[in-house]
Write an enzyme that holds these catalytic residues in place. Structure first.
Site, PDB file in Angstrom:
ATOM      1  N   GLY A  21      45.252 -24.996   1.060  1.00  0.00           N
ATOM      2  CA  GLY A  21      44.176 -25.009   2.044  1.00  0.00           C
ATOM      3  C   GLY A  21      44.082 -23.684   2.767  1.00  0.00           C
ATOM      4  N   ARG A  22      42.850 -23.294   3.114  1.00  0.00           N
ATOM      5  CA  ARG A  22      42.624 -22.053   3.859  1.00  0.00           C
ATOM      6  C   ARG A  22      41.639 -22.344   4.980  1.00  0.00           C
ATOM      7  NH1 ARG A  22      44.232 -17.485   0.830  1.00  0.00           N
ATOM      8  NH2 ARG A  22      44.639 -17.942  -1.383  1.00  0.00           N
ATOM      9  N   GLY A  23      41.791 -21.617   6.068  1.00  0.00           N
ATOM     10  CA  GLY A  23      40.883 -21.765   7.189  1.00  0.00           C
ATOM     11  C   GLY A  23      40.922 -20.534   8.061  1.00  0.00           C
ATOM     12  N   GLY A  24      40.089 -20.547   9.110  1.00  0.00           N
ATOM     13  CA  GLY A  24      40.017 -19.399   9.985  1.00  0.00           C
ATOM     14  C   GLY A  24      41.279 -19.161  10.778  1.00  0.00           C
ATOM     15  N   GLY A  26      44.505 -19.939   9.571  1.00  0.00           N
ATOM     16  CA  GLY A  26      45.668 -19.681   8.742  1.00  0.00           C
ATOM     17  C   GLY A  26      45.541 -20.326   7.381  1.00  0.00           C
ATOM     18  N   VAL A  28      47.516 -23.134   4.408  1.00  0.00           N
ATOM     19  CA  VAL A  28      48.424 -24.256   4.230  1.00  0.00           C
ATOM     20  C   VAL A  28      49.031 -24.175   2.835  1.00  0.00           C
ATOM     21  CG1 VAL A  28      48.671 -26.763   4.251  1.00  0.00           C
ATOM     22  CG2 VAL A  28      47.013 -25.660   5.776  1.00  0.00           C
ATOM     23  N   LYS A  43      51.723 -25.154   7.344  1.00  0.00           N
ATOM     24  CA  LYS A  43      50.622 -24.301   7.789  1.00  0.00           C
ATOM     25  C   LYS A  43      51.182 -23.095   8.521  1.00  0.00           C
ATOM     26  CE  LYS A  43      46.247 -24.186  10.254  1.00  0.00           C
ATOM     27  NZ  LYS A  43      45.191 -24.964  10.923  1.00  0.00           N
ATOM     28  N   ASP A 137      37.212 -29.344  16.283  1.00  0.00           N
ATOM     29  CA  ASP A 137      36.837 -28.807  14.974  1.00  0.00           C
ATOM     30  C   ASP A 137      36.749 -29.923  13.940  1.00  0.00           C
ATOM     31  OD1 ASP A 137      36.037 -26.700  13.360  1.00  0.00           O
ATOM     32  OD2 ASP A 137      38.060 -26.254  12.675  1.00  0.00           O
TER      33      ASP A 137
END
Length: 480
Positions: A21-24, A26, A28, A43, A137
């Site tokens: 997983g990727r996000g703003g 960081g 995972v 994470k 979020d």
């Protein structure tokens, strides 16, 4: 800078695997905890976040709070902290896919499937809100669903206590613009109502496979969110019943006080809409034009249609019978517009009764003219005296509002009593009560306190001309 470590590298006691997983905030990783001999989801947050002491303290506080929740639909947090200047979260590894992946693969969900997911996410949000946490979020990427249909709300990395401002040090909005409530677009405190809006936006997308306010740029989405009329899902998907339209539109209301009082209330209303329950009357009063019921009653007698759909996750198909303009009449029951044979028989019976009444009146007239005693005209006046008495109408009783002793007015139609309640909390209680039903009815509401950062349950009952809400820590709020 987002931490980007190679597969099979070590991070403290963890052996990192593939990025899942990727996000703003960081990335995972699937990781193996060598100290506890188990696979986890790890994470790793942006390296610069560990340099911000304010953020680090909030991260520890919120991670600890989420770890204590124990709600089945929130990913359990095993551990959290900082290793080599990088903040990390050690979470349960769950095999599944997020809602975004499901939408890309399968498209829009059947209403039954979508509501089943929303109910589970709502349970997670209500648990967080009861602990004073706001997720901020809620979006399809942050809802993980297993093959059995069990949903988890993930990524509380930017959760905060209600009342905190939602902007970062640089003034950049935290969260995903398409799912952010209008108040989140300003640098103002946000609360559970903002998560309710985001949940309604997710429900809209599950039903239609599109966002409520799509746009080619951030500014276009922001303008539409603030200025455009709230859309109806059925305008983009014929499978959505009008009653569910009303639920989604209330959840997406521009003003926080006009939304549902909790995520659970939104989910319950969505479930009721699927069963054919009417739209919320309190919300309908804000809509312009005749009600749906009146429109159905005045439509021409159109033939009944049949629409069938089945869910993408193994839910059985459901047959829905619809009347004119595609309005549903409830599962398994066609709309009835009257039976011509029965109506004709009723008209005949009424005609016979009217004919008998006319014949009786004619016979009475003949008797009065031809058979009465002619001497009656010379009869002495009747000794009976008719007394006419005018009855005066009872005086209208005006109920004078009588708040409990010691009540102080806060303005805006609310007040406080007892000396332990703030006007800010009273305003939130008043907004929650007025947005959840008709004024004057007894009901229980949940409202947040800007002072304590907690949410409290208040039991509201009508008294002499006012509504008195009691609960929390001996709080007394009066609604005029």
């Amino acid at each position: 800078m987002i931490v980007d470590m190679n597969e099979d590298s070590d991070f403290g006691p963890y052996r990192l695997g593939a990025v899942i997983g990727r996000g703003g905030m960081g990335q995972v990783y699937r990781a193996f905890d060598t100290a506890r001999d188990r696979e986890v989801a790890l994470k790793l947050l942006k390296t610069e976040l560990a340099e911000d002491e304010t953020y680090k303290e909030r991260f520890r506080r919120e991670s600890q709070a989420v770890a204590k929740l124990g709600e089945p639909h929130i990913i359990p947090i095993h551990d959290y902290g900082e290793i080599d200047g990088v903040l990390f979260l050690d979470m349960r590894l769950v095999d599944g896919r997020d809602l975004r992946a499901g939408l890309r693969t399968d498209g829009a969900m059947a209403p039954e499937d979508a509501v089943a997911i929303i109910e589970q996410v709502a349970a997670a949000l209500d648990a967080a809100h009861s602990a004073g946490l706001v997720h901020r979020d809620v979006k399809p990427e942050n809802v993980l669903v297993t093959s059995a249909g069990f949903a988890y709300l993930v990524d509380f990395g930017i959760a905060h206590h209600e009342g905190d401002a939602h902007l970062t040090r640089t003034g950049t909005a935290v969260g995903s613009i398409a799912y952010m409530a209008p108040e989140q677009l300003d640098n103002v405190p946000v609360g559970p109502a903002s998560d309710v809006y985001s949940l309604a936006a997710v429900l809209f997308e599950l039903l239609t496979a599109r966002q409520p306010y799509p746009g080619d740029s951030v500014s276009a989405v922001v303008k539409a969110t603030v200025l455009n009329a709230v859309p109806a899902p059925s305008a983009f998907s014929p499978n959505v019943p009008p009653a569910l339209d009303a639920v989604v539109r209330r959840g997406l209301a521009k003003e926080p006080g006009q939304r549902f009082g909790s995520a659970g209330e939104l989910a319950a209303a969505a479930r009721a809409a699927l069963s054919g329950a009417p739209a919320d009357p309190a919300f309908n009063r804000t809509m312009v034009g005749p009600s749906l019921v009146k429109r159905q009653a005045t439509e021409s007698h159109a033939p009944t249609e049949h629409i069938s759909y089945s869910g993408p996750h193994g839910y059985p198909g459901q047959q829905v019978f619809t009347g004119p303009q595609g309005y549903p009449s409830g599962p398994g029951y066609p709309v009835q517009y009257g039976e011509p044979g029965r109506n004709r028989a009723l008209h005949i019976v009424l005609a016979v009764l009217i004919g008998l009444l006319i014949a009786s009146l004619i016979g009475l007239g003949v008797y009065w003219v031809g058979f009465r005693d002619s001497s009656d005209s010379n009869a002495s006046p009747s000794s009976t005296t008719t007394v006419v008495q005018t009855v005066q109408p009872a005086p209208t009783t005006t109920v004078i509002p009588t708040p409990p002793p010691g009540t102080s007015s806060c303005g805006g139609g609310v007040g406080v009593a007892g000396g332990v309640t703030t006007c800010a909390f009273a305003a939130n209680v008043g907004a929650a009560y007025l947005s959840s039903g008709v004024k004057g009815d007894a009901r229980t509401v949940v409202a947040s306190s800007p002072v304590t950062g907690m949410s409290y349950t208040m039991s509201c009952t009508p008294e002499t001309g006012v509504v008195v809400c009691r609960g929390g820590n001996n709080a007394v709020v009066v609604i005029y």
